[in-house]
Design a protein around this motif. Sequence first.
Motif, PDB file in Angstrom:
ATOM      1  N   LYS A  74      33.391   2.651 -10.624  1.00 24.73           N
ATOM      2  CA  LYS A  74      34.585   3.224 -10.549  1.00 24.73           C
ATOM      3  C   LYS A  74      33.690   3.634  -8.913  1.00 24.73           C
ATOM      4  CE  LYS A  74      37.159   1.591 -14.115  1.00 24.73           C
ATOM      5  NZ  LYS A  74      38.633   2.574 -15.530  1.00 24.73           N
ATOM      6  N   VAL A  75      34.717   4.553  -8.409  1.00 30.39           N
ATOM      7  CA  VAL A  75      34.524   5.317  -7.249  1.00 30.39           C
ATOM      8  C   VAL A  75      35.255   6.757  -7.840  1.00 30.39           C
ATOM      9  CG1 VAL A  75      35.330   6.470  -5.521  1.00 30.39           C
ATOM     10  CG2 VAL A  75      34.750   4.364  -5.208  1.00 30.39           C
ATOM     11  N   ASN A  76      33.849   7.962  -7.609  1.00 30.06           N
ATOM     12  CA  ASN A  76      33.658   9.356  -8.261  1.00 30.06           C
ATOM     13  C   ASN A  76      33.589   9.460  -9.849  1.00 30.06           C
ATOM     14  OD1 ASN A  76      34.320  10.278  -5.748  1.00 30.06           O
ATOM     15  ND2 ASN A  76      36.190  10.824  -6.372  1.00 30.06           N
ATOM     16  N   GLU A  77      32.657   8.926 -10.339  1.00 32.21           N
ATOM     17  CA  GLU A  77      32.724   8.709 -11.737  1.00 32.21           C
ATOM     18  C   GLU A  77      31.165   8.142 -11.539  1.00 32.21           C
ATOM     19  OE1 GLU A  77      34.175   5.824 -14.761  1.00 32.21           O
ATOM     20  OE2 GLU A  77      35.756   6.829 -13.636  1.00 32.21           O
TER      21      GLU A  77
ATOM     22  N   LYS B 228      41.840  10.087  -8.772  1.00 31.53           N
ATOM     23  CA  LYS B 228      42.884   8.655  -8.208  1.00 31.53           C
ATOM     24  C   LYS B 228      41.996   7.355  -8.008  1.00 31.53           C
ATOM     25  CE  LYS B 228      44.220   8.215  -3.921  1.00 31.53           C
ATOM     26  NZ  LYS B 228      44.573   8.779  -2.422  1.00 31.53           N
ATOM     27  N   THR B 229      42.417   6.895  -8.023  1.00 33.64           N
ATOM     28  CA  THR B 229      41.913   5.155  -7.636  1.00 33.64           C
ATOM     29  C   THR B 229      42.101   5.165  -6.589  1.00 33.64           C
ATOM     30  OG1 THR B 229      42.638   3.403  -9.873  1.00 33.64           O
ATOM     31  CG2 THR B 229      42.481   2.158  -8.517  1.00 33.64           C
ATOM     32  N   VAL B 230      40.437   4.443  -5.911  1.00 38.86           N
ATOM     33  CA  VAL B 230      39.784   4.435  -4.689  1.00 38.86           C
ATOM     34  C   VAL B 230      40.211   2.915  -4.726  1.00 38.86           C
ATOM     35  CG1 VAL B 230      39.165   5.161  -3.278  1.00 38.86           C
ATOM     36  CG2 VAL B 230      39.438   6.870  -4.642  1.00 38.86           C
ATOM     37  N   ARG B 231      40.296   1.990  -3.941  1.00 38.87           N
ATOM     38  CA  ARG B 231      40.522   0.942  -3.332  1.00 38.87           C
ATOM     39  C   ARG B 231      39.139   0.543  -2.095  1.00 38.87           C
ATOM     40  NH1 ARG B 231      43.335  -1.020   0.013  1.00 38.87           N
ATOM     41  NH2 ARG B 231      43.694   0.699   1.510  1.00 38.87           N
ATOM     42  N   GLU B 232      38.542  -0.574  -2.888  1.00 37.72           N
ATOM     43  CA  GLU B 232      37.164  -1.177  -2.318  1.00 37.72           C
ATOM     44  C   GLU B 232      37.180  -0.782  -0.700  1.00 37.72           C
ATOM     45  OE1 GLU B 232      35.768  -5.448  -1.285  1.00 37.72           O
ATOM     46  OE2 GLU B 232      35.165  -4.807  -3.873  1.00 37.72           O
TER      47      GLU B 232
END
Length: 463
Positions: free
Chosen positions: A61-64, A200-204
């Motif tokens: 996942k993005v940002n972790e 927040k969820t960041v899409r591919e």
Amino acid sequence: MARVALVFLLLTANSVCWAVETREKLAEYEELYAWAYPIVSNMNAIRGLMRGALPMFGPVKVNEFVHARRPMAPEDKFVSPNVDVLFSIAIMDLSQGPIALELPDTKQRYYVLQFLDPWTNSFAYLGKRSTGTEPGSFLIVGPDDDLSSGASETFDGREILRSPYKLAVAVLRIAIADVDESSDLHEMQNGFVLIPSIKKTVREEAIVGPQSMGEYAFWEQLDWAISAYPPSKSELRFVNQVKSFSLGTRNFNKVSSLKLQTLKLLEKQGQIWLEKQATGFNETQIDGWNSLIDLFNFNRDHFGSGVINSKNWIIENLNDEVEHRAIAARIGLWGNHGYEAAFFQAFEDKNGARLEGKKSYQLVLQNPPPAKAFWSVTNYTVPDFFLYDNAEQKYSISSYDKDLKFNDDGSITIIFSHERPDGVLGNWLPTPKGFFRPLLSLYHPDLQKIRQFWPSSIQDITF
């Protein structure tokens, strides 16, 4: 790279006029593929991470941070992977604001946290060599943040780390050397934490764009990438070249059929050149080895924490920079500068014959090689540069191996062979049946000695 002017004679009659008009420009396009290859490869690698292509991570996942709890293995299909460190990875989207970073106390254990931009340039290093192993607090800011252009080096008690793009990849390597329990390393990994300003969820697609398919996928991905992540001003020549093919607008369907044919030919020629370089990079080759110490010196624009801004560690010529960055992406994506980790690779034995598994070899390492942290030797298959999947599940020999045997003079004899030789275990490294490439890695090299160091030749001892 071989010139591509003559290939235009193969174009259809309808394309001859355009080919004649541009023939004089073709020499300028010779390195266009090499220039484009790293960012396209990087986008594909990041897409793969987000989809769980590397089993040791699972979906990223993005940002972790995502922490691998084991070393790399053959099922982790990545070029020239290290097996003597535990990896963690983070894909950072800085478009939503700064991201705080917490570093743990690694208690003098070697680690390096490397930061890369979309073009694969390493723009910062944190870790034992550069910042030590004490706890630390940083704030990673993107190029559009007010803190990016300011003069302050700290904010709210955190040291500012400036990313040249809104996208950055952080690669953490922690030395496995001499660990008593793997849980100790896992606890250290857990201490590396990212805290985004907005969760927040960041899409591919927001990170690497839509997936391109078909025969022009390479150029479609480039079209998206150079628009999302504009190249450095020093590479304006290549930007102008791709614009002449109507690339860089995220509207690939504007490219004419004649130019598509040209792009297809350029890609083919570029692939031939790159594979030739990747499987026999013979710059400064001595006794079958060549040094990769300066291969990763292609960053010329962004010198954050831990990056040495010195002419000794910067490729000044633009053409050389482009070629080195392409070769690095092909044989060692996300590799470190030579002052962080120095690498030597071999394709040939002492007599100039290609290394192959049907023979047996020995390498004598004079001890100790100039590594302040540790050294290792790893074998890779050729031409994919993956780990060789063997029944012994043995992929490298490292200076911290407890069953390593030393010669009377302190040197170490390493045996390369497909079958295990009698009476040899700790000093034996399995080889595939086909061609292979050993890589000698020196972590935190001694900069006073590394440029005078050279590995001994690999000798054929087949009976």
